[in-house]
Motif scaffolding. Sequence first.
Motif, PDB file in Angstrom:
ATOM      1  N   ARG A  78       0.768  -0.942  -0.049  1.00 13.83           N
ATOM      2  CA  ARG A  78      -0.090  -0.061  -0.046  1.00 13.83           C
ATOM      3  C   ARG A  78       0.731   1.322  -0.243  1.00 13.83           C
ATOM      4  NH1 ARG A  78      -4.762   1.651   4.561  1.00 13.83           N
ATOM      5  NH2 ARG A  78      -5.565   3.473   3.401  1.00 13.83           N
ATOM      6  N   PRO A  79       1.844   1.393   0.957  1.00 15.01           N
ATOM      7  CA  PRO A  79       2.650   2.478   0.890  1.00 15.01           C
ATOM      8  C   PRO A  79       3.368   2.560  -0.544  1.00 15.01           C
ATOM      9  CG  PRO A  79       3.162   1.351   2.957  1.00 15.01           C
ATOM     10  CD  PRO A  79       2.424   0.400   1.914  1.00 15.01           C
ATOM     11  N   ARG A  80       3.649   1.775  -1.102  1.00 18.12           N
ATOM     12  CA  ARG A  80       4.455   2.030  -2.522  1.00 18.12           C
ATOM     13  C   ARG A  80       3.469   2.362  -3.549  1.00 18.12           C
ATOM     14  NH1 ARG A  80       8.437  -3.535  -3.351  1.00 18.12           N
ATOM     15  NH2 ARG A  80      10.056  -2.769  -1.512  1.00 18.12           N
ATOM     16  N   LEU A  81       2.199   1.853  -3.463  1.00 15.73           N
ATOM     17  CA  LEU A  81       1.081   2.323  -4.392  1.00 15.73           C
ATOM     18  C   LEU A  81       0.999   3.797  -4.024  1.00 15.73           C
ATOM     19  CD1 LEU A  81      -1.427  -0.585  -4.414  1.00 15.73           C
ATOM     20  CD2 LEU A  81       0.248   0.057  -6.182  1.00 15.73           C
ATOM     21  N   GLN A  82       0.853   4.308  -2.898  1.00 15.89           N
ATOM     22  CA  GLN A  82       0.349   5.695  -2.625  1.00 15.89           C
ATOM     23  C   GLN A  82       1.699   6.791  -3.058  1.00 15.89           C
ATOM     24  OE1 GLN A  82       0.057   5.341   1.893  1.00 15.89           O
ATOM     25  NE2 GLN A  82      -2.291   5.186   1.496  1.00 15.89           N
ATOM     26  N   ARG A  83       3.114   5.944  -2.839  1.00 21.82           N
ATOM     27  CA  ARG A  83       4.066   6.718  -3.393  1.00 21.82           C
ATOM     28  C   ARG A  83       4.060   6.954  -4.918  1.00 21.82           C
ATOM     29  NH1 ARG A  83       7.038   3.976   0.664  1.00 21.82           N
ATOM     30  NH2 ARG A  83       7.750   2.503  -1.022  1.00 21.82           N
ATOM     31  N   GLY A  84       3.455   5.984  -5.565  1.00 23.43           N
ATOM     32  CA  GLY A  84       3.184   5.961  -7.174  1.00 23.43           C
ATOM     33  C   GLY A  84       2.087   6.879  -7.522  1.00 23.43           C
ATOM     34  N   SER A  85       1.440   7.463  -6.608  1.00 28.65           N
ATOM     35  CA  SER A  85       0.217   8.262  -7.079  1.00 28.65           C
ATOM     36  C   SER A  85       0.719   9.674  -7.529  1.00 28.65           C
ATOM     37  CB  SER A  85      -1.097   8.273  -5.836  1.00 28.65           C
ATOM     38  OG  SER A  85      -0.410   8.760  -4.819  1.00 28.65           O
ATOM     39  N   THR A  86      -0.297  10.474  -7.605  1.00 22.93           N
ATOM     40  CA  THR A  86       0.114  11.697  -8.075  1.00 22.93           C
ATOM     41  C   THR A  86      -0.016  12.525  -6.801  1.00 22.93           C
ATOM     42  OG1 THR A  86      -2.199  12.279  -8.439  1.00 22.93           O
ATOM     43  CG2 THR A  86      -0.996  11.708 -10.208  1.00 22.93           C
ATOM     44  N   ALA A  87       0.827  12.373  -5.921  1.00 23.30           N
ATOM     45  CA  ALA A  87       0.787  13.158  -4.484  1.00 23.30           C
ATOM     46  C   ALA A  87       1.970  14.318  -4.834  1.00 23.30           C
ATOM     47  CB  ALA A  87       1.473  12.454  -3.469  1.00 23.30           C
ATOM     48  N   GLN A  88       1.337  15.390  -4.632  1.00 28.39           N
ATOM     49  CA  GLN A  88       1.909  16.860  -5.123  1.00 28.39           C
ATOM     50  C   GLN A  88       3.228  16.931  -3.933  1.00 28.39           C
ATOM     51  OE1 GLN A  88      -0.590  19.849  -6.482  1.00 28.39           O
ATOM     52  NE2 GLN A  88      -2.014  18.397  -6.988  1.00 28.39           N
ATOM     53  N   GLU A  89       4.407  17.706  -4.732  1.00 28.72           N
ATOM     54  CA  GLU A  89       5.167  18.350  -3.865  1.00 28.72           C
ATOM     55  C   GLU A  89       5.241  19.786  -4.189  1.00 28.72           C
ATOM     56  OE1 GLU A  89       8.771  16.226  -4.481  1.00 28.72           O
ATOM     57  OE2 GLU A  89       7.948  14.231  -3.288  1.00 28.72           O
ATOM     58  N   ALA A  90       6.023  20.583  -3.554  1.00 24.22           N
ATOM     59  CA  ALA A  90       6.364  22.011  -3.885  1.00 24.22           C
ATOM     60  C   ALA A  90       6.844  22.250  -5.177  1.00 24.22           C
ATOM     61  CB  ALA A  90       6.897  22.701  -2.785  1.00 24.22           C
ATOM     62  N   VAL A  91       6.555  23.363  -6.009  1.00 25.22           N
ATOM     63  CA  VAL A  91       7.041  23.474  -7.297  1.00 25.22           C
ATOM     64  C   VAL A  91       8.341  24.059  -7.035  1.00 25.22           C
ATOM     65  CG1 VAL A  91       6.782  24.834  -9.368  1.00 25.22           C
ATOM     66  CG2 VAL A  91       4.713  23.713  -8.210  1.00 25.22           C
ATOM     67  N   GLN A  92       9.315  23.566  -7.596  1.00 20.51           N
ATOM     68  CA  GLN A  92      10.924  24.333  -7.385  1.00 20.51           C
ATOM     69  C   GLN A  92      10.769  25.328  -8.613  1.00 20.51           C
ATOM     70  OE1 GLN A  92      12.694  23.286  -4.764  1.00 20.51           O
ATOM     71  NE2 GLN A  92      10.877  21.808  -4.144  1.00 20.51           N
ATOM     72  N   ILE A  93      10.969  26.543  -7.901  1.00 23.52           N
ATOM     73  CA  ILE A  93      11.353  27.705  -8.975  1.00 23.52           C
ATOM     74  C   ILE A  93      12.505  28.519  -8.242  1.00 23.52           C
ATOM     75  CG2 ILE A  93      10.280  29.810  -9.970  1.00 23.52           C
ATOM     76  CD1 ILE A  93       7.541  28.744  -9.347  1.00 23.52           C
TER      77      ILE A  93
END
Length: 214
Positions: A78-93
């Motif tokens: 389950r954690p691997r599937l969650q990590r493979g989902s579209t969980a968003q991170e901060a946009v690096q600018i």
Amino acid sequence: MNPQLYDREGARRLLEDELADSSYQRQFTGPLREAIDAFLDWMAERAFSIGGVDVPFGPLLVLGAVIVTVIIIIVVVRPRLQRGSTAQEAVQIDPQVTAAAFRAHAQECARSGDFNTAAQEAFRAVVRAAEERGVVRQQQGRTATEIAESLSSSYPPFSTTLQRAADLFNRSLYGSVSLAKADLEFIADLDMQLQREPAQHGGSIDGPHLAVPR
């Protein structure tokens, strides 16, 4: 010809002789069948006593295997599937890069056929351009979706368009999809429209303004 009649004992012997034929026995013998029978017999013989009652070991072994499988799914899969989902991170600018530089890099990536990176750079150009115009403060530490919501406060007519641009950014970076030239052109066109559109300052993307009585 009269049919030959057999008594019960004779019929039983005849049936046993018939089933003893090798054509029947071949279907029910072999190493695999013997191994299965041995395993089933082993499980059937295993039991332990609880309060004087013999509890079969075989069903408990199967139940234990099911429980272990469920635990592995919860803890590992389950954690691997969650990590493979579209969980968003901060946009690096990069704060040192201008909007013009982001646009140039986007076009360079597009020429090489990398429309995913091109779309990401074009989205960064949209954000940096708004910062350069003084519409918003630097958007460090925010996801693409949060940035789109923030920009929508200053550009309400473009709310839906900004959300789609953020979605394209997320899909290209987290969704393992390949964007096309049309996706890049969509974000680039949004960039040009926002440059021509006057920002509305009735609300703030960084929090509501306090009304100060005069």
